[in-house]
Design an enzyme around this catalytic site. Sequence first.
Site, PDB file in Angstrom:
ATOM      1  N   HIS A   1      -2.331  -4.932  10.336  1.00  0.00           N
ATOM      2  CA  HIS A   1      -0.995  -4.621   9.835  1.00  0.00           C
ATOM      3  C   HIS A   1      -1.016  -4.013   8.434  1.00  0.00           C
ATOM      4  CE1 HIS A   1       0.918  -6.363  13.273  1.00  0.00           C
ATOM      5  NE2 HIS A   1       0.424  -7.565  13.050  1.00  0.00           N
TER       6      HIS A   1
ATOM      7  N   ARG B   1      -9.854  -8.368   8.816  1.00  0.00           N
ATOM      8  CA  ARG B   1      -9.148  -8.493  10.085  1.00  0.00           C
ATOM      9  C   ARG B   1      -9.110  -7.114  10.733  1.00  0.00           C
ATOM     10  NH1 ARG B   1      -3.107 -10.892  11.249  1.00  0.00           N
ATOM     11  NH2 ARG B   1      -2.440  -9.139   9.935  1.00  0.00           N
TER      12      ARG B   1
ATOM     13  N   GLU C   1      -2.463 -16.975  18.803  1.00  0.00           N
ATOM     14  CA  GLU C   1      -1.083 -16.677  18.426  1.00  0.00           C
ATOM     15  C   GLU C   1      -0.158 -16.453  19.619  1.00  0.00           C
ATOM     16  OE1 GLU C   1      -1.447 -13.263  15.809  1.00  0.00           O
ATOM     17  OE2 GLU C   1      -3.106 -12.452  16.982  1.00  0.00           O
TER      18      GLU C   1
ATOM     19  N   ASP D   1       3.392 -14.536  14.466  1.00  0.00           N
ATOM     20  CA  ASP D   1       3.281 -14.163  15.873  1.00  0.00           C
ATOM     21  C   ASP D   1       3.340 -15.385  16.774  1.00  0.00           C
ATOM     22  OD1 ASP D   1       3.193 -11.346  16.282  1.00  0.00           O
ATOM     23  OD2 ASP D   1       1.263 -11.284  15.285  1.00  0.00           O
TER      24      ASP D   1
END
Length: 254
Positions: free
Chosen positions: A46, A71, A150, A176
């Site tokens: 993200h 990530r 998640e 999430d």
Amino acid sequence: MSSQSLAAKLRDGSTVVTGWSTLAVPILAELMARSGYEAVTLDMQHGHHDILSVREGIAASSLGGAHRIVRIPVEDNATASRVLDLGAEAVIAPMINNAADAVAFADAVKYPPVGKRSWGPHRAAMLNGEVPADYLERANRDLLALAMIETPEAIAALDEILAVPGIDGVFVGPSDLSLTLSNGASLDPNGPETQAVAAEIAAKANAAGKFAGIFCLLPEKVHEARAMGYCLMAYGIDMMLVTAGATEAVSETR
């Protein structure tokens, strides 16, 4: 940087708070490290990071004295191997929903006989101040594969995910998690249902002898996460930290 690896710290029972880097500006990662964060996580899912900014951000984090975590994007295991070659100490993979997802991720992180990672960590060995043979000797032990939990599907398969050789632990994304638990009805990462499920995930991970990490949106959640059994907590996003600092500086001049 401490000569002790991130994995060794966590195995010794230490808890580590990582800063969260979303901006593709490597010196910000270094500044987070120099500000006291023991680890910096570069977010390719993200955040704004691409492979070039991650390459420089890993080096900058190392220069600042912090452990390096990345990530990766969803279903991008090839990038897991690349960021490890660039010097990452841990990789967080989002949306690991079943054992097959976990196996594919672990294969990209671990060398044979545990996984299928191919050879080429010359930059990583350089950043660690070691020769490639020493890197290989400790890689499967010290480089961490953290599977994000998640979704309800992942929770249902958690025992199978934790049992996959090469998966060192899990990482919870509470936003999430709350979104999927409510089937899109609400975003409530700090709500009681989300936090109760997060506590169950940590308990299962600890029982399996695996690490548990979580993203925290409030400072008090870091302390609550420790009490739940989490050992790696993310708190503090670079964009928000810069905005908050600039806002405070401006307000003091008015």
